[in-house]
Design an enzyme around this catalytic site. Structure first.
Site, PDB file in Angstrom:
ATOM      1  N   ASP A  25       1.384   4.783   2.324  1.00 44.26           N
ATOM      2  CA  ASP A  25       0.980   5.377   3.608  1.00 44.26           C
ATOM      3  C   ASP A  25       1.345   6.857   3.665  1.00 44.26           C
ATOM      4  OD1 ASP A  25       0.422   2.704   5.081  1.00 44.26           O
ATOM      5  OD2 ASP A  25       2.467   2.435   4.338  1.00 44.26           O
ATOM      6  N   ASP A  28       0.851  -1.178   0.000  1.00 47.69           N
ATOM      7  CA  ASP A  28       0.000   0.000   0.000  1.00 47.69           C
ATOM      8  C   ASP A  28       0.891   1.234   0.000  1.00 47.69           C
ATOM      9  OD1 ASP A  28       1.067   0.270   2.534  1.00 47.69           O
ATOM     10  OD2 ASP A  28      -0.844   0.322   3.590  1.00 47.69           O
ATOM     11  N   ASP A  31      -3.331   4.409   2.708  1.00 47.76           N
ATOM     12  CA  ASP A  31      -3.685   4.792   4.080  1.00 47.76           C
ATOM     13  C   ASP A  31      -3.388   6.266   4.284  1.00 47.76           C
ATOM     14  OD1 ASP A  31      -4.447   2.249   4.894  1.00 47.76           O
ATOM     15  OD2 ASP A  31      -2.469   1.741   5.710  1.00 47.76           O
TER      16      ASP A  31
HETATM   17  N1  CTP Z   1       0.579   0.963  11.449  1.00 46.89           N
HETATM   18  C1  CTP Z   1      -0.049   1.427  12.575  1.00 46.89           C
HETATM   19  N2  CTP Z   1      -1.382   1.186  12.765  1.00 46.89           N
HETATM   20  C2  CTP Z   1      -2.094   0.497  11.834  1.00 46.89           C
HETATM   21  C3  CTP Z   1      -1.471   0.033  10.671  1.00 46.89           C
HETATM   22  C4  CTP Z   1      -0.113   0.284  10.512  1.00 46.89           C
HETATM   23  O1  CTP Z   1       0.595   2.055  13.401  1.00 46.89           O
HETATM   24  N3  CTP Z   1      -3.380   0.268  12.039  1.00 46.89           N
HETATM   25  C5  CTP Z   1       2.006   1.228  11.266  1.00 46.89           C
HETATM   26  C6  CTP Z   1       2.804  -0.051  11.248  1.00 46.89           C
HETATM   27  O2  CTP Z   1       3.287  -0.356  12.532  1.00 46.89           O
HETATM   28  C7  CTP Z   1       3.916   0.263  10.317  1.00 46.89           C
HETATM   29  C8  CTP Z   1       3.387   1.377   9.414  1.00 46.89           C
HETATM   30  O3  CTP Z   1       2.192   1.817  10.013  1.00 46.89           O
HETATM   31  O4  CTP Z   1       5.006   0.758  11.045  1.00 46.89           O
HETATM   32  C9  CTP Z   1       3.158   0.939   8.014  1.00 46.89           C
HETATM   33  O5  CTP Z   1       2.315  -0.194   7.989  1.00 46.89           O
HETATM   34  P1  CTP Z   1       2.082  -1.059   6.694  1.00 46.89           P
HETATM   35  O6  CTP Z   1       1.600  -0.212   5.588  1.00 46.89           O
HETATM   36  O7  CTP Z   1       1.214  -2.201   7.082  1.00 46.89           O
HETATM   37  O8  CTP Z   1       3.508  -1.684   6.410  1.00 46.89           O
HETATM   38  P2  CTP Z   1       4.746  -1.196   5.540  1.00 46.89           P
HETATM   39  O9  CTP Z   1       5.933  -1.262   6.417  1.00 46.89           O
HETATM   40  O10 CTP Z   1       4.449   0.112   4.889  1.00 46.89           O
HETATM   41  O11 CTP Z   1       4.888  -2.351   4.480  1.00 46.89           O
HETATM   42  P3  CTP Z   1       4.180  -2.463   3.029  1.00 46.89           P
HETATM   43  O12 CTP Z   1       5.231  -2.037   2.066  1.00 46.89           O
HETATM   44  O13 CTP Z   1       3.821  -3.888   2.882  1.00 46.89           O
HETATM   45  O14 CTP Z   1       2.988  -1.577   3.017  1.00 46.89           O
HETATM   46 MN    MN Z   2       2.670   0.398   3.835  1.00 44.97          MN
HETATM   47 MN    MN Z   3      -0.444   0.811   5.580  1.00 44.03          MN
END
Ligand code: CTP
Ligand code: MN
Ligand code: MN
Ligand code: MN
Length: 365
Positions: free
Chosen positions: A206, A204, A289
């Site tokens: 963020d 995703d 997100d």
């Molecule tokens: N996070 C959070 N609360 C959530 C979801 C995520 O605090 N409800 C934080 C996670 O702990 C993480 C960050 O947001 O540190 C990013 O989460 P995520 O998008 O799931 O992971 P990524 O590290 O960005 O990996 P990816 O590349 O797969 O998206």
């Molecule tokens: Mn992410």
């Molecule tokens: Mn995320």
């Protein structure tokens, strides 16, 4: 005389937040094996075991060279009996039977496919499996009632399980940037998550949204989401409002690791020009997100949303166990002084915690 291996054994500090962990490291086959077992434990809601494997994998990612013999690992933290057995097998045979068996098990694969649907967690997936649903086709053919998120997840399953590229992330950043600066001059957009750590792909994209004047961030999310929607850029969105102030457990002591910012879990619709859709398609779906934070909490939110998940977990463990502090994505509370420690940058938070600053690109634990 010491055996040769012992002279080249490694040392690594205990907590992942004390270490520099690059995206690319010297032991991918070992860390992949342990990560798969961690994933399996997570899918079976065995959190203790999952964290143990994640910590072991993180130690291997931090080593300065390739491991050739288990004797080099003597004295390293976080490597339990079980992880060492897996490492030994992979070093000897190139694979580990427990990993191979797991990888090919029907339950593991069904849990992976079903939880790969946006909106489906392990409890739901497990219930479906007990009802005899192991894949998407069986789910589609069943009379299972899906909520709005799960329906969107199923509708866009292929797209959402394609890695999001850096180019996609840049293109979405431009869109969000444009929305924010035209609606809320002065407001700021910051890319967080894996892309901030330098990953080339992600599941995703963020973002943190804030405004340099405290309080001026109010109303930002609604306006941005309405604008995106009016442009036809949203296939799905669910916005939850800020629940930090009204939360019962109080600031700095959240009852779970979930933060309480106003947030939006969205699925964007990116057209050709904004992305490269799959052959024969005009657009593709991408998970995004969005999180809004007041500027006074921005540094904590940035640190908390940059990840990796294990790095975050280790920061909180360090804070609690080593410093008698409580860290969240909102604040840092010192339990000895019984007061909140302010910070306007990530660097200041590391200093409060008595840690050397680790830049985002080295938080890939
Ligand atoms: N996070 C959070 N609360 C959530 C979801 C995520 O605090 N409800 C934080 C996670 O702990 C993480 C960050 O947001 O540190 C990013 O989460 P995520 O998008 O799931 O992971 P990524 O590290 O960005 O990996 P990816 O590349 O797969 O998206
Ligand atoms: Mn992410
Ligand atoms: Mn995320
Ligand atoms: Mn064991």
């Amino acid at each position: 005389i010491k055996p040769a291996e012992e002279t080249c054994s490694f040392t690594v500090p205990n907590y992942a937040c004390q270490r520099r962990t690059q995206l690319h490291h010297h032991n991918p086959s070992l860390s992949d094996a342990l990560t798969l077992l961690a994933e399996n434990a997570e899918l079976n809601e065995d959190d203790g075991r999952a964290v143990a494997f994640r910590r072991a994998a993180a130690v291997l990612k931090a080593l300065p060279a390739e491991v050739t013999s288990v004797s080099q690992l003597k004295g390293l933290p976080c490597l339990g009996e079980h992880s060492l057995r897996v490492i030994k097998d992979v070093l000897k045979d190139g694979s580990c039977s427990e990993v191979e068996t797991t990888k090919h098990s029907q339950r593991f694969n069904a849990l992976k496919v079903l939880t790969g649907i946006f909106g489906v967690g392990v409890k739901t997936a497990d219930r479906w499996i007990r009802d005899g649903i192991f894949n998407l086709q069986q789910l589609r053919e069943s009379q299972t009632t899906l909520n709005r998120a799960q329906q969107a997840g199923l509708d866009h399953y292929e797209d959402l399980n394609q890695p999001v590229t850096r180019a996609d992330a840049d293109s979405i950043t431009e869109i969000v940037q444009e929305a924010v600066s035209s609606l809320f001059p002065g407001a700021q957009v910051t890319l967080t998550g894996g892309f901030r750590r330098g990953k080339m792909t992600g599941h995703d994209v963020d973002f943190l949204l804030t405004h340099p004047e405290e309080g001026r961030e109010e109303g930002l999310m609604d306006k941005v989401v309405s604008w995106l929607d009016s442009q036809g850029l949203l296939l799905y969105q669910k916005t939850s409002r800020n629940s930090y102030l009204e939360s019962r457990d109080g600031p700095g002591r959240p009852s779970s690791n979930m933060d309480r910012f106003e947030r939006c879990f969205a699925i964007f619709k990116l057209s050709r020009g904004q992305t490269s859709p799959p052959a024969g398609h005009q657009w593709r779906a991408v998970r995004v997100d969005l999180v809004v934070t007041p500027i006074s909490q921005f540094a904590f939110a940035l640190l908390g949303w940059t990840g990796s998940k294990l790095f975050e977990r280790e920061l909180r463990r360090w804070a609690g166990h080593e410093k008698a502090m409580s860290l969240s994505s909102h604040a840092l509370f010192d339990k000895t002084q019984k007061r909140y420690l302010r910070a306007s940058s990530e660097e200041e938070i590391f200093t409060h915690l008595g840690l050397s600053f680790i830049p985002p690109s080295q938080r890939n634990a």
